[in-house]
Design a protein around this motif. Structure first.
Motif, PDB file in Angstrom:
ATOM      1  N   GLU A 165       8.167  -3.026  11.092  1.00 55.54           N
ATOM      2  CA  GLU A 165       8.050  -3.705   9.800  1.00 55.54           C
ATOM      3  C   GLU A 165       9.281  -4.537   9.524  1.00 55.54           C
ATOM      4  N   TRP A 207       0.249  -7.716   8.438  1.00 58.43           N
ATOM      5  CA  TRP A 207      -0.225  -6.428   8.951  1.00 58.43           C
ATOM      6  C   TRP A 207      -0.677  -5.458   7.854  1.00 58.43           C
ATOM      7  N   HIS A 208      -0.495  -5.821   6.595  1.00 57.80           N
ATOM      8  CA  HIS A 208      -0.749  -4.878   5.487  1.00 57.80           C
ATOM      9  C   HIS A 208      -2.096  -5.190   4.827  1.00 57.80           C
ATOM     10  N   ASP A 247      -0.824  -0.363   7.292  1.00 61.02           N
ATOM     11  CA  ASP A 247      -0.185  -1.372   8.132  1.00 61.02           C
ATOM     12  C   ASP A 247      -0.829  -1.209   9.493  1.00 61.02           C
ATOM     13  N   HIS A 272       1.700   1.906  -0.594  1.00 58.27           N
ATOM     14  CA  HIS A 272       1.305   2.966   0.343  1.00 58.27           C
ATOM     15  C   HIS A 272       1.140   4.322  -0.357  1.00 58.27           C
ATOM     16  N   GLU A 326       2.857 -10.412   4.471  1.00 60.80           N
ATOM     17  CA  GLU A 326       2.766  -9.340   5.468  1.00 60.80           C
ATOM     18  C   GLU A 326       1.419  -9.453   6.180  1.00 60.80           C
TER      19      GLU A 326
HETATM   20 ZN   LIG Z   1       2.458  -1.872   4.290  1.00 60.65          ZN
END
Ligand SMILES: [Zn+2]
Length: 337
Positions: free
Chosen positions: A62, A307-308, A259, A252, A305
């Motif tokens: 990350e 990936w999120h 992620d 989260h 982001e």
């Molecule tokens: Zn995340």
């Protein structure tokens, strides 16, 4: 009799035309069927990196991805998805695009075929066992906003956390849980991704408790203090807050986001890879949204982001997709915040 004799040539011409028309129709139908074949396997984004031996290496992904924040625009490459072709048409414009934001009623629970017609795209996975999770009945429960401006309390722990099936190997167990509906919808999402050639996408983070986030954040503070011994505590805190959420403010903690990526080498970025583009373009069909898009940084307060992904349920995700809204904008639009 004279009439009959006269009409014969016309009949022959008419018959010939009919045969030709049928032939054309068959040819068009064959063409349409070939276009709805299974999705072609896209090239994997594997860059020949070696399998990681140190699981902890993944934890820093990350950071490394965040440090190389790409200013690139949202991926817009057209993937070659199986489109639903109407039998009487053979041209590419066979499926009408839904009106953005005005698409009428998005078909609800148990009507996947209607939904497919609505969005003009067919699922490749069998959704029977996943449908109720992708399109939850109590949809508003999954629209929880968690952000630096809307933090969760220290005691907020979802009571329906289950183990994430598609977890990246070697990840700590305390990152490996998600709320039930989000997890089941994710399974379908990643099954579909695999059918499009992205079977190597795995989850690196799921639910993160207040105390784990607290530990993470404090570790970052310690790192920055060591790096900048002459800085004030406020300055250190402000710096860390640009790339890590203070405890209570991380989404989260909701147990509704993950992620996920397919990168092994932590020096690689996920952004812009075929897998990242596919996930972004298809997440709404499974009830997910790319939570921090590059063009919404001023609204979310969080850097892009790739990936999120956040679960909100299919109806909300589809509306957000059509309206081009992030969660904050969507909740305001619906009068829910
Ligand atoms: Zn995340």
């Amino acid at each position: 009799m004279a009439k009959k004799k006269k009409s014969s040539p016309y009949l022959a011409v008419a018959l010939t035309l009919c045969v030709a028309a049928v032939g054309l129709a068959v040819a068009i139908a064959v063409l349409a069927i070939s276009e709805t074949a299974l999705p072609p396997v896209e090239e994997s984004s594997s860059q020949g990196v070696t399998e990681e031996s140190d699981p902890s290496a993944d934890e820093s992904i990350e950071e490394s991805v965040e440090e190389s924040i790409a200013e690139s625009s949202a991926p817009s490459a057209e993937s070659s998805e199986a489109e639903i072709s109407l039998p009487e048409e053979s041209t590419e414009e066979s499926v009408p695009e839904p009106e953005p934001g005005l698409g009428g009623e998005i078909p609800q629970l148990g009507s996947t075929r209607e939904y497919e017609s609505y969005i003009g795209l067919r699922y490749s996975v069998d959704l029977v066992q996943f449908e109720k999770y992708i399109d939850p009945e109590n949809a508003s429960e999954y629209l929880l906003l968690v952000s630096p401006k809307a933090p969760l309390g220290k005691d907020y722990v979802p009571d329906d956390l289950i183990y994430i099936e598609d977890m990246r190997a070697g990840r700590p167990s305390y990152y490996s849980y998600l709320r039930e509906y989000a997890e089941k919808a994710l399974e379908a999402f990643l099954d579909e991704a695999a059918m499009y050639g992205h079977g190597d996408i795995k989850v690196s983070n799921g639910y993160r408790s207040y105390s784990v986030q607290s530990t993470l954040f404090n570790n970052y503070l310690a790192d920055e203090r060591a790096r900048h011994p002459d800085w004030t505590e406020e300055r250190i805190y402000a710096l860390v807050a640009t790339y890590s959420n203070p405890p209570g403010t991380s989404e989260h903690q909701s147990g509704l986001c993950v992620d996920m990526h397919n990168q092994i080498d932590t020096n690689n970025t996920f952004d812009g890879t075929p897998a990242a583009i596919w996930l972004e373009e298809n997440c709404y069909r499974f009830g997910f949204v790319l939570r921090y898009p590059p063009d919404k940084q001023d609204v979310t307060g969080i850097k892009y982001e790739s990936w999120h992904f956040r679960y909100v349920g299919r109806t909300a995700a589809t509306e957000m997709h059509e309206l081009g809204m992030c969660l904050e904008e969507y909740l305001a639009y619906k009068g829910l915040n």
